[in-house]
Design a protein around this motif. Structure first.
Motif, mmCIF file in Angstrom:
data_model
loop_
_atom_site.group_PDB
_atom_site.id
_atom_site.type_symbol
_atom_site.label_atom_id
_atom_site.label_comp_id
_atom_site.label_asym_id
_atom_site.label_seq_id
_atom_site.Cartn_x
_atom_site.Cartn_y
_atom_site.Cartn_z
ATOM 1 N N TYR A 117 2.336 1.730 -41.720
ATOM 2 C CA TYR A 117 1.210 2.409 -42.841
ATOM 3 C C TYR A 117 0.801 2.313 -43.265
ATOM 4 C CZ TYR A 117 6.056 5.068 -42.775
ATOM 5 O OH TYR A 117 7.379 5.854 -43.035
ATOM 6 N N GLU A 118 0.141 0.989 -43.650
ATOM 7 C CA GLU A 118 -1.155 0.364 -44.423
ATOM 8 C C GLU A 118 -1.624 0.387 -42.847
ATOM 9 O OE1 GLU A 118 -0.567 -2.402 -48.139
ATOM 10 O OE2 GLU A 118 0.094 -3.147 -46.303
ATOM 11 N N LYS A 119 -1.201 -0.136 -41.878
ATOM 12 C CA LYS A 119 -2.266 0.059 -40.489
ATOM 13 C C LYS A 119 -2.358 0.936 -40.103
ATOM 14 C CE LYS A 119 1.052 -3.678 -38.624
ATOM 15 N NZ LYS A 119 1.013 -4.016 -37.286
ATOM 16 N N LEU A 120 -1.652 2.199 -40.879
ATOM 17 C CA LEU A 120 -2.488 3.594 -39.979
ATOM 18 C C LEU A 120 -3.289 4.491 -41.890
ATOM 19 C CD1 LEU A 120 1.161 4.963 -39.071
ATOM 20 C CD2 LEU A 120 -1.329 4.444 -37.559
ATOM 21 N N GLY A 121 -3.829 3.085 -42.683
ATOM 22 C CA GLY A 121 -4.712 3.977 -43.418
ATOM 23 C C GLY A 121 -4.006 5.036 -45.150
ATOM 24 N N TYR A 122 -2.420 3.912 -44.926
ATOM 25 C CA TYR A 122 -2.265 4.723 -46.221
ATOM 26 C C TYR A 122 -1.943 3.725 -47.528
ATOM 27 C CZ TYR A 122 -0.257 8.592 -43.922
ATOM 28 O OH TYR A 122 0.076 9.965 -42.969
ATOM 29 N N GLU A 123 -2.316 3.972 -48.411
ATOM 30 C CA GLU A 123 -2.499 3.116 -49.673
ATOM 31 C C GLU A 123 -1.500 3.056 -50.368
ATOM 32 O OE1 GLU A 123 -5.995 4.074 -51.413
ATOM 33 O OE2 GLU A 123 -6.763 2.564 -49.618
ATOM 34 N N VAL A 124 -0.591 2.262 -50.930
ATOM 35 C CA VAL A 124 0.690 1.816 -51.954
ATOM 36 C C VAL A 124 -0.132 2.978 -53.356
ATOM 37 C CG1 VAL A 124 1.973 0.781 -53.619
ATOM 38 C CG2 VAL A 124 1.606 0.077 -51.195
ATOM 39 N N CYS A 125 0.785 3.558 -53.764
ATOM 40 C CA CYS A 125 0.163 3.888 -55.240
ATOM 41 C C CYS A 125 1.343 4.295 -56.604
ATOM 42 C CB CYS A 125 -0.511 5.735 -54.652
ATOM 43 S SG CYS A 125 0.680 6.627 -54.217
ATOM 44 N N SER A 126 2.232 3.158 -55.949
ATOM 45 C CA SER A 126 3.535 3.751 -57.249
ATOM 46 C C SER A 126 4.174 2.066 -57.315
ATOM 47 C CB SER A 126 4.588 4.596 -57.024
ATOM 48 O OG SER A 126 4.956 3.864 -56.046
ATOM 49 N N ASP A 127 4.748 1.584 -58.369
ATOM 50 C CA ASP A 127 5.813 0.326 -58.075
ATOM 51 C C ASP A 127 6.575 0.559 -57.181
ATOM 52 O OD1 ASP A 127 4.284 -0.828 -60.109
ATOM 53 O OD2 ASP A 127 4.945 -0.019 -62.270
ATOM 54 N N ILE A 128 8.024 -0.455 -56.867
ATOM 55 C CA ILE A 128 9.074 0.270 -56.609
ATOM 56 C C ILE A 128 10.077 0.903 -57.066
ATOM 57 C CG2 ILE A 128 10.771 -1.587 -56.124
ATOM 58 C CD1 ILE A 128 9.513 -3.934 -54.717
ATOM 59 N N PHE A 129 10.519 1.923 -56.350
ATOM 60 C CA PHE A 129 11.805 2.828 -56.654
ATOM 61 C C PHE A 129 12.634 2.470 -55.803
ATOM 62 C CE2 PHE A 129 8.941 5.098 -54.960
ATOM 63 C CZ PHE A 129 10.197 6.397 -54.021
ATOM 64 N N MET A 130 14.100 3.090 -56.442
ATOM 65 C CA MET A 130 14.875 2.854 -55.939
ATOM 66 C C MET A 130 15.598 4.509 -54.534
ATOM 67 S SD MET A 130 15.963 -0.048 -55.123
ATOM 68 C CE MET A 130 17.519 -0.491 -55.051
ATOM 69 N N ASP A 131 16.208 4.545 -53.275
ATOM 70 C CA ASP A 131 16.287 5.925 -53.263
ATOM 71 C C ASP A 131 17.385 5.586 -52.307
ATOM 72 O OD1 ASP A 131 16.031 8.412 -52.458
ATOM 73 O OD2 ASP A 131 14.107 8.531 -51.623
ATOM 74 N N ALA A 132 17.739 5.354 -52.447
ATOM 75 C CA ALA A 132 19.152 6.039 -50.842
ATOM 76 C C ALA A 132 19.175 4.368 -50.768
ATOM 77 C CB ALA A 132 19.169 6.553 -49.588
ATOM 78 N N GLY A 133 19.381 4.078 -52.312
ATOM 79 C CA GLY A 133 19.680 2.339 -52.550
ATOM 80 C C GLY A 133 18.777 1.317 -51.828
ATOM 81 N N ILE A 134 17.909 1.993 -51.313
ATOM 82 C CA ILE A 134 16.699 1.453 -50.482
ATOM 83 C C ILE A 134 15.780 1.265 -51.402
ATOM 84 C CG2 ILE A 134 15.230 0.993 -48.326
ATOM 85 C CD1 ILE A 134 17.929 2.294 -47.162
ATOM 86 N N GLU A 135 14.937 -0.059 -51.765
ATOM 87 C CA GLU A 135 13.794 -0.298 -52.196
ATOM 88 C C GLU A 135 12.450 0.678 -51.351
ATOM 89 O OE1 GLU A 135 12.928 -3.924 -52.900
ATOM 90 O OE2 GLU A 135 14.067 -4.338 -54.955
ATOM 91 N N HIS A 136 11.716 1.597 -52.140
ATOM 92 C CA HIS A 136 10.734 1.859 -51.715
ATOM 93 C C HIS A 136 9.448 1.871 -52.329
ATOM 94 C CE1 HIS A 136 13.553 4.322 -49.525
ATOM 95 N NE2 HIS A 136 13.022 4.761 -49.080
ATOM 96 N N LYS A 137 8.072 1.980 -52.109
ATOM 97 C CA LYS A 137 6.855 2.515 -52.642
ATOM 98 C C LYS A 137 5.991 4.093 -52.097
ATOM 99 C CE LYS A 137 5.822 -1.896 -54.153
ATOM 100 N NZ LYS A 137 4.338 -3.424 -54.687
ATOM 101 N N ASP A 138 6.269 4.337 -53.156
ATOM 102 C CA ASP A 138 5.092 5.590 -52.764
ATOM 103 C C ASP A 138 4.325 4.994 -52.111
ATOM 104 O OD1 ASP A 138 6.663 7.623 -53.433
ATOM 105 O OD2 ASP A 138 5.601 8.270 -55.848
ATOM 106 N N MET A 139 3.215 6.160 -51.644
ATOM 107 C CA MET A 139 1.942 5.443 -50.340
ATOM 108 C C MET A 139 1.196 6.805 -50.224
ATOM 109 S SD MET A 139 2.802 2.867 -47.205
ATOM 110 C CE MET A 139 1.815 2.021 -47.923
ATOM 111 N N LYS A 140 0.005 6.589 -50.074
ATOM 112 C CA LYS A 140 -0.680 8.339 -49.790
ATOM 113 C C LYS A 140 -1.713 7.724 -49.472
ATOM 114 C CE LYS A 140 -4.013 7.455 -53.709
ATOM 115 N NZ LYS A 140 -4.953 7.780 -55.147
ATOM 116 N N LYS A 141 -2.668 8.883 -48.334
ATOM 117 C CA LYS A 141 -3.702 8.561 -47.404
ATOM 118 C C LYS A 141 -4.602 10.105 -47.846
ATOM 119 C CE LYS A 141 -5.095 7.805 -43.043
ATOM 120 N NZ LYS A 141 -4.631 7.301 -40.969
ATOM 121 N N GLN A 142 -5.605 9.905 -47.961
ATOM 122 C CA GLN A 142 -6.726 11.536 -48.105
ATOM 123 C C GLN A 142 -7.186 10.729 -46.624
ATOM 124 O OE1 GLN A 142 -8.120 13.002 -51.075
ATOM 125 N NE2 GLN A 142 -7.909 13.876 -49.560
#
Length: 144
Positions: A117-142
């Protein structure tokens, strides 16, 4: 390869088959967590990337929320990884967002997918959280 916005039952089933293969079977996500009410809404836009022979390779979905567009359920079959299918899905979602006058996109990325996602211009905007037992971070793109 061609990305299509899928609205018919066959196209939606192609998207569901890919998600089942990747998230439920490969990543062991509980089916109760994978399938949700948004899969049934007409306002949810689904995309599938098809090979020249009609094989469904990758999928993703897009929803418009009050303050941003939500990019969700992005996944590619193993045979399509590192071959551009995921990028084509994201590009189609971004085009749809702009067509709906949505300029801010957000997504929850599995931590292993953050470089994609970073290669596509998205930026991390959260700490790690668990979703369905898998580590995630929120990302955003303007978008432009």
């Amino acid at each position: 390869m061609t990305v299509k916005q899928v609205t018919d039952e066959k196209g939606k089933q192609d998207a569901f088959d890919i998600r089942n293969e990747v998230f439920v079977l490969e990543q062991k996500v509980d089916p109760e967590l994978e399938w949700d009410e948004f899969d049934k809404l007409d306002s949810t836009v689904m995309f599938v990337d098809y090979d020249e022979d009609g094989t469904a390779l990758a999928t993703g979905r897009f929803r418009v929320l009050p303050e941003y567009g939500k990019v969700e359920r992005i996944c590619s079959r193993k045979v399509a990884r590192k071959k551009g299918s995921g990028r084509r899905i994201i590009e189609a979602i971004e085009q749809e967002a702009l067509a709906q006058n949505v300029t801010l996109l957000k997504l929850g990325a599995q931590t292993t997918a953050i470089p994609f996602y970073e290669k596509l211009g998205y930026e991390v905007c959260s700490d790690i959280f668990m979703d369905a037992g898998i580590e995630h971070k929120d990302m955003k793109k303007q978008l432009k």
